[in-house]
Design a protein around this motif. Structure first.
Motif, mmCIF file in Angstrom:
data_model
loop_
_atom_site.group_PDB
_atom_site.id
_atom_site.type_symbol
_atom_site.label_atom_id
_atom_site.label_comp_id
_atom_site.label_asym_id
_atom_site.label_seq_id
_atom_site.Cartn_x
_atom_site.Cartn_y
_atom_site.Cartn_z
ATOM 1 N N UNK A 55 -51.904 22.203 100.060
ATOM 2 C CA UNK A 55 -53.329 22.047 100.294
ATOM 3 C C UNK A 55 -54.120 21.584 99.082
ATOM 4 N N UNK A 56 -53.458 21.475 97.933
ATOM 5 C CA UNK A 56 -54.182 21.025 96.742
ATOM 6 C C UNK A 56 -54.222 19.498 96.693
ATOM 7 N N UNK A 57 -55.307 18.971 96.129
ATOM 8 C CA UNK A 57 -55.418 17.519 95.952
ATOM 9 C C UNK A 57 -54.538 17.107 94.776
ATOM 10 N N UNK A 58 -54.411 15.777 94.609
ATOM 11 C CA UNK A 58 -53.597 15.269 93.493
ATOM 12 C C UNK A 58 -54.119 15.804 92.157
ATOM 13 N N UNK A 59 -55.449 15.752 91.981
ATOM 14 C CA UNK A 59 -56.038 16.228 90.734
ATOM 15 C C UNK A 59 -55.826 17.720 90.528
ATOM 16 N N UNK A 60 -55.963 18.474 91.621
ATOM 17 C CA UNK A 60 -55.754 19.927 91.535
ATOM 18 C C UNK A 60 -54.295 20.245 91.222
ATOM 19 N N UNK A 61 -53.388 19.477 91.831
ATOM 20 C CA UNK A 61 -51.970 19.697 91.563
ATOM 21 C C UNK A 61 -51.644 19.408 90.104
ATOM 22 N N UNK A 62 -52.261 18.349 89.597
ATOM 23 C CA UNK A 62 -52.020 17.972 88.205
ATOM 24 C C UNK A 62 -52.496 19.089 87.276
#
Ligand SMILES: [Zn+2]
Length: 227
Positions: free
Chosen positions: A155-162
């Motif tokens: 459920x995390x966005x690419x930026x959040x995952x990063x």
């Protein structure tokens, strides 16, 4: 538990559900393809290759391996990864074994750490890939670990995952491929990062960053499926 169930439940393909085999010939054919180049949203800074999209037998196989504990899926995945290494060499994407020793390093995962008791399924795939490449000596060192504090990335966005994995992947032990890992007769080494699924690329990017920081150049990343 799983072993006991395997004895009483009829055997079916983990890729498509066909009866009689743990991985059928049709699903094997689906895996034995030239890997495709993928460009994840978070650029790992190295080429990324996948055996295909996160669909069909790749998807059901990954779920069976990681979520349902069907360890037998590691064998077709490992064999397919070894086949992909051959394709990448034929295409000139990575060096042939006579020029370079191959080192497979698994990207770490939070979920996998929690299942440490059963062993890391991706590590198992990489080890089987290495076995398939015998007599070539392929090293599969356990070098990367995810430290505490990493959230489940669902459920995390690419930026959040990063952000989630930034600074949270660490090298375990001493990374000295030049002295420890070089195979007699070869002049160099090729490091491939291995993972099951590439989603945003955040984990592979952080893994490549950590390895590069230790002076380990990463030639690329090879995954079973790309989401
Ligand atoms: Zn099948």
């Amino acid at each position: 538990m799983r072993t006991l169930l395997d004895l009483v439940l009829p055997l079916e393909c983990a890729g498509c559900g066909a009866p009689g085999e743990s991985w059928c010939s049709v699903c094997s054919v689906a895996l034995f393809v030239p890997p495709i180049a993928v460009r994840p949203r978070v650029d790992p800074g190295v080429p990324c290759w996948s055996l295909g999209t996160y669909s069909g037998p790749r998807r059901t196989g990954v779920i069976a391996l990681k979520e349902r504990g069907r360890r037998s899926v590691a064998r077709p995945f490992g064999r397919a990864l070894a086949g992909a290494v051959g394709h990448l060499r034929e295409a000139g994407e990575i060096d042939p074994p006579e020029l370079s020793s191959l080192i497979l390093i698994c990207a770490p995962s939070r979920a996998r750490a929690a299942r440490a008791r059963g062993g890391d399924p991706v590590l198992k795939c990489a080890r089987i890939a290495a076995e398939q490449l015998v007599p070539e000596r392929v090293l599969v060192p356990e070098l990367l670990r995810m430290s505490g504090g990493v959230r489940d990335s669902v459920g995390l966005s690419a930026g959040q995952r990063q952000h989630n994995v930034a600074g949270r992947i660490e090298a375990v032990g001493v990374v000295r491929p030049r002295s420890d890992a070089r195979v007699a007769g070869s002049t160099d080494f090729t490091v491939l990062l291995i993972d099951d699924v590439i989603t945003t690329g955040a984990t592979l990017a952080e893994s490549a960053r950590v390895l590069t920081g230790f002076g380990v150049p990463v030639a690329g990343a090879l995954v079973v499926a790309s989401a």
